[in-house]
Structures are given as structure tokens and as C-alpha cells.
Write a protein that holds these residues in place. Sequence first.
Motif, PDB file in Angstrom:
ATOM      1  N   ALA A   1      16.252  57.112  39.159  1.00  0.00           N
ATOM      2  CA  ALA A   1      15.480  57.868  40.146  1.00  0.00           C
ATOM      3  C   ALA A   1      16.389  58.667  41.075  1.00  0.00           C
ATOM      4  N   ILE A   2      17.445  58.037  41.594  1.00  0.00           N
ATOM      5  CA  ILE A   2      18.355  58.734  42.505  1.00  0.00           C
ATOM      6  C   ILE A   2      19.047  59.883  41.784  1.00  0.00           C
ATOM      7  N   ASP A   3      19.466  59.639  40.555  1.00  0.00           N
ATOM      8  CA  ASP A   3      20.127  60.662  39.739  1.00  0.00           C
ATOM      9  C   ASP A   3      19.268  61.913  39.630  1.00  0.00           C
TER      10      ASP A   3
ATOM     11  N   THR B   1      16.187  64.951  29.497  1.00  0.00           N
ATOM     12  CA  THR B   1      17.573  64.677  29.856  1.00  0.00           C
ATOM     13  C   THR B   1      17.898  65.571  31.046  1.00  0.00           C
ATOM     14  N   PRO B   2      18.149  64.994  32.222  1.00  0.00           N
ATOM     15  CA  PRO B   2      18.322  65.805  33.437  1.00  0.00           C
ATOM     16  C   PRO B   2      19.376  66.895  33.324  1.00  0.00           C
ATOM     17  N   THR B   3      20.446  66.660  32.568  1.00  0.00           N
ATOM     18  CA  THR B   3      21.472  67.675  32.337  1.00  0.00           C
ATOM     19  C   THR B   3      22.118  67.408  30.978  1.00  0.00           C
ATOM     20  N   PRO B   4      22.468  68.454  30.239  1.00  0.00           N
ATOM     21  CA  PRO B   4      23.140  68.243  28.951  1.00  0.00           C
ATOM     22  C   PRO B   4      24.653  68.047  29.087  1.00  0.00           C
ATOM     23  N   ILE B   5      25.165  68.106  30.323  1.00  0.00           N
ATOM     24  CA  ILE B   5      26.608  67.996  30.552  1.00  0.00           C
ATOM     25  C   ILE B   5      26.966  66.527  30.761  1.00  0.00           C
ATOM     26  N   GLN B   6      27.769  66.001  29.886  1.00  0.00           N
ATOM     27  CA  GLN B   6      28.122  64.583  29.893  1.00  0.00           C
ATOM     28  C   GLN B   6      28.784  64.157  31.204  1.00  0.00           C
ATOM     29  N   ALA B   7      29.770  64.906  31.658  1.00  0.00           N
ATOM     30  CA  ALA B   7      30.490  64.542  32.873  1.00  0.00           C
ATOM     31  C   ALA B   7      29.592  64.616  34.105  1.00  0.00           C
ATOM     32  N   ALA B   8      28.679  65.580  34.119  1.00  0.00           N
ATOM     33  CA  ALA B   8      27.776  65.721  35.262  1.00  0.00           C
ATOM     34  C   ALA B   8      26.817  64.535  35.351  1.00  0.00           C
ATOM     35  N   ARG B   9      26.283  64.149  34.185  1.00  0.00           N
ATOM     36  CA  ARG B   9      25.367  62.995  34.194  1.00  0.00           C
ATOM     37  C   ARG B   9      26.087  61.745  34.683  1.00  0.00           C
ATOM     38  N   ALA B  10      27.321  61.592  34.248  1.00  0.00           N
ATOM     39  CA  ALA B  10      28.111  60.453  34.691  1.00  0.00           C
ATOM     40  C   ALA B  10      28.391  60.538  36.192  1.00  0.00           C
ATOM     41  N   GLY B  11      28.679  61.747  36.688  1.00  0.00           N
ATOM     42  CA  GLY B  11      28.971  61.899  38.110  1.00  0.00           C
ATOM     43  C   GLY B  11      27.838  61.460  39.004  1.00  0.00           C
ATOM     44  N   ASN B  12      26.623  61.919  38.686  1.00  0.00           N
ATOM     45  CA  ASN B  12      25.472  61.558  39.507  1.00  0.00           C
ATOM     46  C   ASN B  12      25.149  60.070  39.427  1.00  0.00           C
TER      47      ASN B  12
END
Length: 792
Positions: free
Chosen positions: A486-488, A258-269
Motif C-alpha cells: 500500500a505504501i509503495d 505492476t506499479p512500475t516496470p523498473i526493477q530498481a525503482a520498485r525495490a527503492g520504494n
Amino acid sequence: MAEAHQAVAFQFTVTPEGIDVQLSHQALTEIYRSGVRSWKKRIIRLKNSVITGVYPASPSSWLFVVIAILATMYTRSDPSMGLIAKIQDPTMSTQCQAVVSAVLFSTMLWLLLIFTMRLCLKQLLSYHRWMFEQHGKMSNTTKVWVALVRIFSGRKPLLYSYQGSLPNLPVPTIKDTLKRYLESVRPLMDDAQYEHLTNLAAEFENSLGKRLQWYLKLKALWASNYVSDWWEEYIYLRGRNPIMVNSNYYGMDFLYVTPTPIQAARAGNSIHAFFLYRRKLHKEEIKPVSSATSTVIPLCAAQCERIFNTTRTPGEETDTVQHWQDSDYIVVYHRGRYFRLRVYQAGRLLSPREIEFQIQRILDDPSPPLKGEAKLGALTAGDRIPWAKARKAYFSSGVNKRSLDYIERAAFFVTLDDDEQGMMGDDPAASLDCYAKSLLHGKCYDRWFDKSFSVVYYKNGKNGINAEHSWADAPVLAHLWEYTLAIDSFQLGYNAEGHCKGDVDSSLPRPQKLSWEIPPECEEQISQSLAVAQALADDVDFHVFSFRDFGKGKIKKCRVSPDAFIQMVLQMAYYRDQTTFCLTYEASMTRLFREGRTETVRSCTNESSAFIRALEGGEVRPRALFINIVFDREHRVTHTILYQTHQQLYRLAMTGSGIDRHLFCLYVVSKYLRVDSPFLKEVLSEPWRLSTSQTPVQQAELFDLVNYPEYISCGGGFGPVADDGYGVSYCIVGDDLINFHISCKHSCPNTDAHKFGAQVRQALLDLMQLLNPKQKEPNKTEESRPEIKKDL
């Protein structure tokens, strides 16, 4: 209220002194920038339309032709053979007449050349013999054909450049379709049943079939594709049952990371990445997708047009697919509330960090849902007729219509889920099953199943996608999903704390909370739809697992197609599970043709059933059974025959000679003519108790599996097609990994997803043992990375 005032460009009031006009500079600026952005897109679309319209030539080639014709005129030769003189305007001077006439002739000649080149390319793309040649051996005819395709294909095509040159889907002959159909059902019937069906087929071929075929050929001459519009309407849009589980499908996140455990950050990218893809789509900068078998053969891109800004609108008799040109926002669902989140500010796309900031604002918003709002999405999960009636009665005017329009016109739908999903906990296998069910149906009210696709972001940073099926098939959305993943991870990335990179403009207006006025009668309908959807969701049994003992690499060493191998495994697993064979659906695409969608490969054949019966009965030595290249009275079958049979069926389906779409269209024509066919009625009533589909990797170049081999997706899945059957999706990743998604229904006592999964595992091992009993297992720690790279 401040936000509401900012949304108004001007205000005026009547006073004793006159009219007092107040202008909002910010609102007017936004209107101006939105207009500029809209006109830029129109200009880009116009430019691309011109480039696509003259393809495979280029607009600049017109100038070359004009100069060439003018040059020949100065050498006192007439390439037009007197035509230039005939089109001269006597009102002009002699020299001006000659130039204008030459330009007009050059333009006509240029258009004629474009038409000729496009016609030649269309004829070249109608050649499919290359697909039936033995792998690794290309005939001289095919070599010449490849060279000609490259010549006539031009340079640097846009996404839709090939659309005008793709051939139309041919209509197979009645005789060939019936012959292949009878062969496909022979292993499923006893002699009496088969004789009865043969008689029905013969009667149909000699009477009604000829009449229906005539109408179908007439449609094929007129329409771009004689199947696709009827397929979309009658298979998808006219269905009155819930589309959740029955039609929609899902795609998963990375399997092991999981690239990041932060929900909002994953959504942002990833939201930023979605809009980057949409920008490339609007500019047609996405490279045309080519056939997996040959990189010079383009696939139809028509389905890409409706990826974004699309929704399925319910109707009492039939639904409709609505698509809008553009929207600068998404709609986000969180804890029963709906928010409109604009992703453009002052004409620019918000950065990932700014989108994260806006998503976090939604997560931190303490406001409760409005009356009736929390489970509103259940209307899209239940039966279609009640939803159509409720939409007409309660959402056709006022605040409800405005809020519903925001959802339906949004680029896509986003759900911020409070649950945690993915491969985790003490039982990773069970957690994957839960993850699949969450993506397929969620809580039955926290997705908007009518949208072309909805993205789900979980509390632990995991994500996934749920897609409506009528507007396009899974490979189209999978292309977008691969790009986003991939971009994320590999281009946008995250900082050390797990947040998106970049700065935030804290003056961004807050996301707009949508308003609703839900009457008690509508709340009652929401409850009823939720009850229907919940019963359907609870009935779904799902099992997702990864098979790592071997993969495509070892299968290919046995000189067997990986897809044919897995289809044989599924046949073997089903026979062991049910002690019988069934009608098997394997999805194949027909995008070699204009507006092509799918065709069915009937994977259960005489050869495969004879092989499995002989193997399970122990009639002959297993290895000899599979390898001896014999099919005779003793039921000896070989891998060559099995492999070639499946490959032949797959190739026929891809090249327009499948069985089921032709029979389906004949049935539709019979209904329009109001004539009954006992044969077609029996054919169309046969259940697909084993429905299968492969999820291919299309953009391997986007993933760095040498340095990051764990960044692999688990693929996606779908619900069972038949109440007493299985739905199986599989994804072949690299040389050592195959992911399976198996679904069925708890209500059927004869099906069990986990039991069938165990049968699939055992069948994989048994079939490989037959093919290569002495080969040792590769060392996973040493060979997994380079073999994955070799595939991707």
C-alpha cells in the motif's frame, strides 16, 4: 581501497619522530551519528516499556493519584487508614515526613490499582462466550462485557500494551480432547479400525493420560503458553529436512498491475516502506491487531518482535532462532554476488530514490562472483545437518564469518532476479504457476531461506516475498506485506518515467561487495545441498488461479460462512479427486491468548462426509439435502448443520479447546518421561493429506479499491505437507474474487494440482447451485467495484 580506508576511524604509525596519528573525520562523524541514533532508540524503547508496563493506566495517572491523596490530607482526612503515619521517616521534619509518606502511599496505591485493572482486563479477555453466539444477536451479558472491556482497555494502546493482560492458553481436559478426536476420525475409518482406536483412547485416558496431563497443567501454571515453545522447537527447529518447500511459504505481488516496470525503482520504494514499518514497530506505533470477529478483542503481538533482524541458525541436532535489536543495512543478492547495502546515511533513512540509485549500482556492477560464491545460498536450501557442519567448519572465522554475519544480522534479505514473473504472456494461468514456484524456491540458491523473510524483485518490476516459518505465522508477515504494498503504490508512488520520486545524493558510498574464501570441500557440500534442493523443487507441482464467477458476497446471501463454504468445496473436490476422504488440516490462530500461535480445525467431519456421499450417490434431491435441517438415518444433511459444525470447530480451536496441540504436548511429555503410548504414537503418525489455510485481508483501509479496484493481491501459498497430499491456500478478496494456490508433488501418481484445481472450480459452482439455483449472476462490470469496496 578508498572505501576500506574510510571505514577506519583512525590510523597510527610509528616514525623516528614519534607516533603519527591520522583521524578520519567522516568515520568519526558516522560513529557519533550511529551512537546518537542508537541511544535515541534505547530511550524510545525505555519510554515504551514504561507506558506498556503501567497499561491500562498511564504514567500521568500517577501524578493524579498523588495530588488526590495530598488534597485529602489537607482536608484532615486519612484515606490510608493510618498507613501513611506508619511509613513516615522520623529523621525528617514533620511536614516533609507527611509529604514523602503520602507520595510513597500514593505510589503503592497507584501500582495496586494498575495490578487490579490489569487483572480485571485479563479476566474479561478470558471470556469467550461471545464467539459462540449467533451472528447479529448479542446477549445482554456480552453487551455488558463489551462495555467493561472498553472501560478497562484504556486509551491509545501501543502495540505491546495488551501483552500483560492477555490470558494464558488453557489446558483442555483429556476427556473432551479424546471425545472430539474420535469424532474427527470417525468418517475416515471402518468399524474395526474405529473400535481399535476407541479402545486405545480409553486405555490412554484411564492410565498414562492422567499422568501426562498433570505435568502439562504444571507447565501451564508456570509458562506463558504451554504449547508455543515446544511447537517452535519440535515442529520447526528440530526438523532436519530442507526448510525450502517443506516449511517456508510465499506471498505474491498485486495480481493485475505492476506499479512500475523498473526493477530498481520498485525495490527503492518497497525497501523504504519496509523500514518505515520497522520504525513504527520500534516505536510501537502500529495499532494492536484485533480479532476479525470483534474489534475490541486484542490479539497477541509477541510474534512481531522478530520480524526484522532475525535468522534461523542451523545446528546438528536443532536449529535456533537468533534476533538482533537493530541493523542499518540489508544484504542484496544479484547474479551470484552478495552486497551489503546500508539504508541509513548520517542517521537518516535513505529516500526511495536514493535506494533505487544504490540498487541500480548493484545491477550495473560487472564484477563476477568469487570462487564458490554464486550458489552459496544452496546451503540454506538443503538438509540442515550438512549446512550446520559446513557452517561450523568453513564459516566460523575469518572473512567467511564476517560476511555470513552481515547476512544473518541484516534487516532482511533481497534478491534481484533476472527473470520476469507475474500474470503475463499468452498463457496467464501457466505464468502464475511459474510465479508461485519462483517465489517458493527460486533456483534453490538465489534466496537465503534462513532469513525471517527474503524479498524478490524481478526484472519486469514484479516482486514477492519468501518467509521462514519458525519465528512467526503467516498473518504476522502478511500484515507487513500489506503495509508495504500500500505504501509503495498509494503514498510513495513513482514519477512519469517510472522512477522513485525525489533527489539523489550521488556521494553515497557504493554498496559493499561481500568477500568469501570458499574451499573446494565447501564447494562440494554446496553442490550436494543444491542437488537435494533441486530434486525437491522439481518435484513440486503448483497451480494458482482466480475464481471470479462469484465470491464472498453471493455466499453470504445464502446465509453461509464463506470459510465454511470453501472448506466444504475442498472436501467435495478431494472426494471427487480421490474417491475417499482424508484427514484435513485447516489453520486457525490462538492469538487470543498470550504467545498463541496456531491450532488445527479438522474440517472433515461426520456431517460433511455424509453430505458429500449422499450428494455424489444421488440418494436424495440435492437442494433438499442441503437445506432441510435434518441429519437422520437417510443421510439427509442441511447447510445449517454443516455450517454450525464447522463454525463450532473453528471457535473451539480459537478459544483453546482444539485437539491437536493438546495431543502434541501430551506426546512431548511422554517423550520426556521416556514412556511409550500406542495411542499417541498412532495419532501423531496420521498424515495430513489435505492441508488448507486462508489468507485474510487485515488492513483494508490502506487500499483505495474504489478508484483502483485492480490493486488486489493474489495472496500466498505453501508446499504440500504430505508426499501424497495437497496444500491449498485461498484468499477471499472483495465480494467477487477468490484466489487459490494448490500444491502437490509430481512424484505421487495420484495427485495433480491442475486436476484438483478443476475439481475445486466445479465444486464451487455445484455447491452454489445447491444453495441458490435461481439466482442470476451479477453484472461484473457494474457491480465489481462497489462490492469490493464493501468488503475492504
